[in-house]
Design a protein around this motif. Sequence first.
Motif, PDB file in Angstrom:
ATOM      1  N   LEU A  11      45.515   5.587   3.855  1.00  0.00           N
ATOM      2  CA  LEU A  11      45.348   4.998   5.181  1.00  0.00           C
ATOM      3  C   LEU A  11      43.877   4.746   5.496  1.00  0.00           C
ATOM      4  O   LEU A  11      43.517   3.699   6.036  1.00  0.00           O
ATOM      5  N   VAL A  12      43.029   5.684   5.152  1.00  0.00           N
ATOM      6  CA  VAL A  12      41.589   5.515   5.392  1.00  0.00           C
ATOM      7  C   VAL A  12      41.065   4.343   4.565  1.00  0.00           C
ATOM      8  O   VAL A  12      40.324   3.499   5.060  1.00  0.00           O
ATOM      9  N   ALA A  13      41.450   4.285   3.313  1.00  0.00           N
ATOM     10  CA  ALA A  13      41.001   3.198   2.443  1.00  0.00           C
ATOM     11  C   ALA A  13      41.508   1.853   2.948  1.00  0.00           C
ATOM     12  O   ALA A  13      40.783   0.859   2.943  1.00  0.00           O
ATOM     13  N   ALA A  14      42.746   1.806   3.394  1.00  0.00           N
ATOM     14  CA  ALA A  14      43.324   0.555   3.896  1.00  0.00           C
ATOM     15  C   ALA A  14      42.614   0.093   5.158  1.00  0.00           C
ATOM     16  O   ALA A  14      42.340  -1.096   5.328  1.00  0.00           O
ATOM     17  N   SER A  15      42.286   1.015   6.068  1.00  0.00           N
ATOM     18  CA  SER A  15      41.597   0.605   7.299  1.00  0.00           C
ATOM     19  C   SER A  15      40.193   0.108   6.993  1.00  0.00           C
ATOM     20  O   SER A  15      39.709  -0.831   7.614  1.00  0.00           O
ATOM     21  N   THR A  16      39.528   0.704   6.032  1.00  0.00           N
ATOM     22  CA  THR A  16      38.208   0.233   5.624  1.00  0.00           C
ATOM     23  C   THR A  16      38.305  -1.149   5.014  1.00  0.00           C
ATOM     24  O   THR A  16      37.494  -2.031   5.307  1.00  0.00           O
ATOM     25  N   LEU A  17      39.285  -1.378   4.172  1.00  0.00           N
ATOM     26  CA  LEU A  17      39.476  -2.678   3.546  1.00  0.00           C
ATOM     27  C   LEU A  17      39.783  -3.748   4.585  1.00  0.00           C
ATOM     28  O   LEU A  17      39.239  -4.849   4.534  1.00  0.00           O
ATOM     29  N   CYS A  18      40.616  -3.412   5.574  1.00  0.00           N
ATOM     30  CA  CYS A  18      40.949  -4.371   6.627  1.00  0.00           C
ATOM     31  C   CYS A  18      39.711  -4.744   7.431  1.00  0.00           C
ATOM     32  O   CYS A  18      39.541  -5.891   7.819  1.00  0.00           O
ATOM     33  N   ALA A  19      38.850  -3.785   7.701  1.00  0.00           N
ATOM     34  CA  ALA A  19      37.639  -4.060   8.475  1.00  0.00           C
ATOM     35  C   ALA A  19      36.736  -5.048   7.740  1.00  0.00           C
ATOM     36  O   ALA A  19      36.026  -5.821   8.359  1.00  0.00           O
ATOM     37  N   GLN A  20      36.768  -5.030   6.436  1.00  0.00           N
ATOM     38  CA  GLN A  20      35.914  -5.905   5.665  1.00  0.00           C
ATOM     39  C   GLN A  20      36.477  -7.312   5.531  1.00  0.00           C
ATOM     40  O   GLN A  20      35.762  -8.216   5.144  1.00  0.00           O
ATOM     41  N   THR A  21      37.749  -7.501   5.860  1.00  0.00           N
ATOM     42  CA  THR A  21      38.370  -8.800   5.666  1.00  0.00           C
ATOM     43  C   THR A  21      38.395  -9.650   6.940  1.00  0.00           C
ATOM     44  O   THR A  21      38.938 -10.733   6.920  1.00  0.00           O
ATOM     45  N   VAL A  22      37.831  -9.157   8.021  1.00  0.00           N
ATOM     46  CA  VAL A  22      37.790  -9.941   9.254  1.00  0.00           C
ATOM     47  C   VAL A  22      36.775 -11.062   9.068  1.00  0.00           C
ATOM     48  O   VAL A  22      35.616 -10.805   8.767  1.00  0.00           O
ATOM     49  N   PRO A  23      37.209 -12.312   9.233  1.00  0.00           N
ATOM     50  CA  PRO A  23      36.264 -13.427   9.033  1.00  0.00           C
ATOM     51  C   PRO A  23      35.209 -13.482  10.140  1.00  0.00           C
ATOM     52  O   PRO A  23      35.496 -13.186  11.291  1.00  0.00           O
ATOM     53  N   ARG A  24      34.017 -13.871   9.763  1.00  0.00           N
ATOM     54  CA  ARG A  24      32.917 -14.026  10.717  1.00  0.00           C
ATOM     55  C   ARG A  24      33.250 -15.197  11.644  1.00  0.00           C
ATOM     56  O   ARG A  24      33.494 -16.311  11.179  1.00  0.00           O
ATOM     57  N   PRO A  25      33.250 -14.976  12.960  1.00  0.00           N
ATOM     58  CA  PRO A  25      33.619 -16.052  13.879  1.00  0.00           C
ATOM     59  C   PRO A  25      32.567 -17.153  13.955  1.00  0.00           C
ATOM     60  O   PRO A  25      31.367 -16.896  13.845  1.00  0.00           O
ATOM     61  N   ALA A  26      33.030 -18.353  14.165  1.00  0.00           N
ATOM     62  CA  ALA A  26      32.138 -19.509  14.251  1.00  0.00           C
ATOM     63  C   ALA A  26      31.226 -19.420  15.473  1.00  0.00           C
ATOM     64  O   ALA A  26      30.098 -19.896  15.444  1.00  0.00           O
ATOM     65  N   ARG A  27      31.681 -18.798  16.550  1.00  0.00           N
ATOM     66  CA  ARG A  27      30.908 -18.725  17.795  1.00  0.00           C
ATOM     67  C   ARG A  27      30.054 -17.464  17.890  1.00  0.00           C
ATOM     68  O   ARG A  27      29.623 -17.084  18.964  1.00  0.00           O
ATOM     69  N   LEU A  28      29.762 -16.826  16.793  1.00  0.00           N
ATOM     70  CA  LEU A  28      29.026 -15.564  16.805  1.00  0.00           C
ATOM     71  C   LEU A  28      27.567 -15.736  17.214  1.00  0.00           C
ATOM     72  O   LEU A  28      26.979 -14.857  17.819  1.00  0.00           O
TER      73      LEU A  28
END
Length: 104
Positions: A11-28
């Motif tokens: 679960l810890v590994a999966a949550s870390t992996l999910c955090a890394q897969t969030v795309p950088r928003p265009a309006r950042l």
Amino acid sequence: MRISLLAGLCLVAASTLCAQTVPRPARLGLCAACHGANGESTMPGVPNLAGQRLDYLRDALAQYRDGRRDVPVMRTAIGAVSAADLDALARWYSAQPTTRQAQP
């Protein structure tokens, strides 16, 4: 016991992996000018957004956009952002790891 430990580690590994897969928003860009691209501001008085709860960030951004939170600089920065853009920004900042420790 081993199964529970292994499940917890997965679960810890999966949550870390999910955090890394969030795309950088265009309006950042405009947000990052004050809050930092990673959500950790270097400007005095500007809150850090990294690791904040997703639902909190979504709601706060919508309130700035709609004028329910009357902070002129934020209202100007948010402008007429779509719900999809707000969601992308909230997801990005909530997924960023925080490296700073809380100040007493």
